[in-house]
Enzyme design. Structure first.
Site, PDB file in Angstrom:
ATOM      1  N   HIS A  44      -9.618  -7.620  -0.145  1.00  0.00           N
ATOM      2  CA  HIS A  44      -8.205  -7.941  -0.299  1.00  0.00           C
ATOM      3  C   HIS A  44      -7.866  -8.160  -1.771  1.00  0.00           C
ATOM      4  CE1 HIS A  44      -7.504  -9.346   4.145  1.00  0.00           C
ATOM      5  NE2 HIS A  44      -7.953  -8.112   4.044  1.00  0.00           N
ATOM      6  N   GLU A  46      -6.703 -10.705  -3.438  1.00  0.00           N
ATOM      7  CA  GLU A  46      -7.179 -11.930  -4.065  1.00  0.00           C
ATOM      8  C   GLU A  46      -8.638 -11.799  -4.509  1.00  0.00           C
ATOM      9  OE1 GLU A  46      -4.362 -13.288  -0.673  1.00  0.00           O
ATOM     10  OE2 GLU A  46      -5.648 -11.581  -1.168  1.00  0.00           O
ATOM     11  N   CYS A  80      -9.069 -15.194   2.744  1.00  0.00           N
ATOM     12  CA  CYS A  80      -8.798 -15.331   1.309  1.00  0.00           C
ATOM     13  C   CYS A  80      -8.419 -16.768   0.946  1.00  0.00           C
ATOM     14  CB  CYS A  80      -7.675 -14.377   0.891  1.00  0.00           C
ATOM     15  SG  CYS A  80      -8.193 -12.642   0.896  1.00  0.00           S
ATOM     16  N   ALA A 150      16.924  17.786   7.689  1.00  0.00           N
ATOM     17  CA  ALA A 150      17.600  18.559   6.648  1.00  0.00           C
ATOM     18  C   ALA A 150      18.708  19.365   7.314  1.00  0.00           C
ATOM     19  CB  ALA A 150      16.617  19.492   5.953  1.00  0.00           C
ATOM     20  N   LEU A 199       2.374  19.243  11.055  1.00  0.00           N
ATOM     21  CA  LEU A 199       2.704  17.827  10.823  1.00  0.00           C
ATOM     22  C   LEU A 199       1.581  17.100  10.082  1.00  0.00           C
ATOM     23  CD1 LEU A 199       4.496  16.740  14.137  1.00  0.00           C
ATOM     24  CD2 LEU A 199       5.455  17.814  12.093  1.00  0.00           C
ATOM     25  N   LEU A 283      16.375  13.142  17.529  1.00  0.00           N
ATOM     26  CA  LEU A 283      17.026  12.333  16.494  1.00  0.00           C
ATOM     27  C   LEU A 283      18.269  11.644  17.038  1.00  0.00           C
ATOM     28  CD1 LEU A 283      16.662  14.865  13.550  1.00  0.00           C
ATOM     29  CD2 LEU A 283      15.680  12.560  13.575  1.00  0.00           C
TER      30      LEU A 283
END
Length: 342
Positions: A44, A46, A80, A150, A199, A283
């Site tokens: 991580h 940190e 952490c 588009a 894709l 959509l």
């Protein structure tokens, strides 16, 4: 904190389903260490920041800045919060709390109980925006949803049973970059049959998203790219079909709300973001149900007639309303970014 966010941004597309986190360590007004979460399963932010400090004696008098609450549980790596305490930090500045129930407030409590002087809520809105996928996932129990399409200059998104190339190569390359930043990408049967899309991420360097196909009647031939097993793929269908390597079939009840069912399944699979690439029917379904967070809309320079070369009936582009958060030119195209304000 701004520097933490700049560092954290470098993990986009590499750390999911973990959040993007950056960490900066300051001693006597000078940065002596910094780091960010580079990829899922690795150290991580940190840890990387602390390891970058040359003189560890300065840690006890230093301030640790981090854009997200330090974790308090054992996951792929140790907590952490425990590391910060063990190194003797007395001052910690946190951008925002972690919405993950395994952490939320627990990391803060550990630090305070150990005697750390903790300040929280620094640039909180910016911190939340950076990890909008992560926050949406835990607060709404679904992936962050990006709509992308588009349309031509005369607002046509496609032609039935005809592959329509609207955008420039520069725009297409940018779409591949966007794909690499999301965990999943979705299309419907008509788009799959018309375009036979892969894709995948091919034009830029990055990770392929999980492919998601809505194919109620399983009309897409197994010879098509989406079903070749090269990339993990989920098919939502009304049929019962046996899954195989990298190809999972999930049966839905199409007489009920399929969006709700799909989002539940993706949530269970820890998929925190998804890009909806079409077609128009899919959509519009998301738009009509107000189930979206962001829309990215390309406007091509050419009309349908310019592209197809003859008079053909086009499919109208979706109509959507939202808050404009971005607008720029990309090659011969323009792209508009909207956020859902509801």
């Amino acid at each position: 904190m701004n520097h933490c966010l700049t560092l954290a941004q470098k993990g986009l597309g590499r750390v999911a389903p973990n959040p993007m986190v950056g960490c900066v360590i300051v001693y006597k007004d000078k940065i002596i260490g910094e780091g960010y979460h580079r990829e899922y399963g690795s150290s991580h932010a940190e840890v990387n920041a602390i390891n970058s400090v040359k003189n560890r004696k300065h840690l006890k008098g230093a301030t640790l800045y981090v854009n997200l609450e330090p974790c308090s549980h054992f996951g792929k790596t140790p907590p952490c919060a425990d590391l910060i305490i063990s190194k003797g930090f007395k001052y910690v500045v946190i951008g925002t709390l972690d919405p993950n129930p395994l952490v939320s407030g627990r990391g803060l409590k550990k630090l305070v109980s150990a005697g750390c002087d903790v300040k929280i809520g620094i640039l909180e809105n910016k911190c939340r925006e950076l990890n909008k996928r992560f926050f949406t996932f835990y607060e709404r129990q679904r992936p962050y949803i990006v709509l992308k399409w588009a349309h031509t200059s005369d607002k046509v998104i496609g032609i039935k049973n005809y592959k329509l190339n609207i955008t420039s190569e520069e725009a297409n390359k940018h779409v591949h970059k966007w794909r690499s930043e999301e965990q999943a990408i979705l299309v419907g049967t008509n788009t799959a049959l018309t375009d036979n899309p892969r894709l995948t991420v091919r034009k830029v360097k990055g990770n392929n998203p999980v492919r998601v196909l809505i194919d109620r009647q399983l009309k897409v031939p197994v010879s098509f790219h989406l079903l070749n097993g090269s990339v993990p793929t989920i098919v939502f269908t009304s049929k019962n079909k046996k899954s195989r390597t990298n190809l999972e079939y999930i049966t839905l009840n199409f007489k009920k709300d399929i969006l709700k069912q799909m989002m539940h399944e993706l949530y269970q699979k820890n998929i925190q973001s998804i890009m909806i690439e079409g077609g128009a029917k899919i959509l519009n379904l998301f738009i009509q149900n107000n189930l979206w967070d962001e829309a990215r809309i390309f406007s091509g320079k050419k009309s349908l007639r310019d592209i197809a070369g003859k008079k053909m009936k086009g499919v109208p582009a979706p109509v959507i309303a939202g808050r404009v958060t971005g607008y720029k030119k990309m090659g011969d195209d323009q792209v508009l970014i909207l956020n859902n304000i509801s």
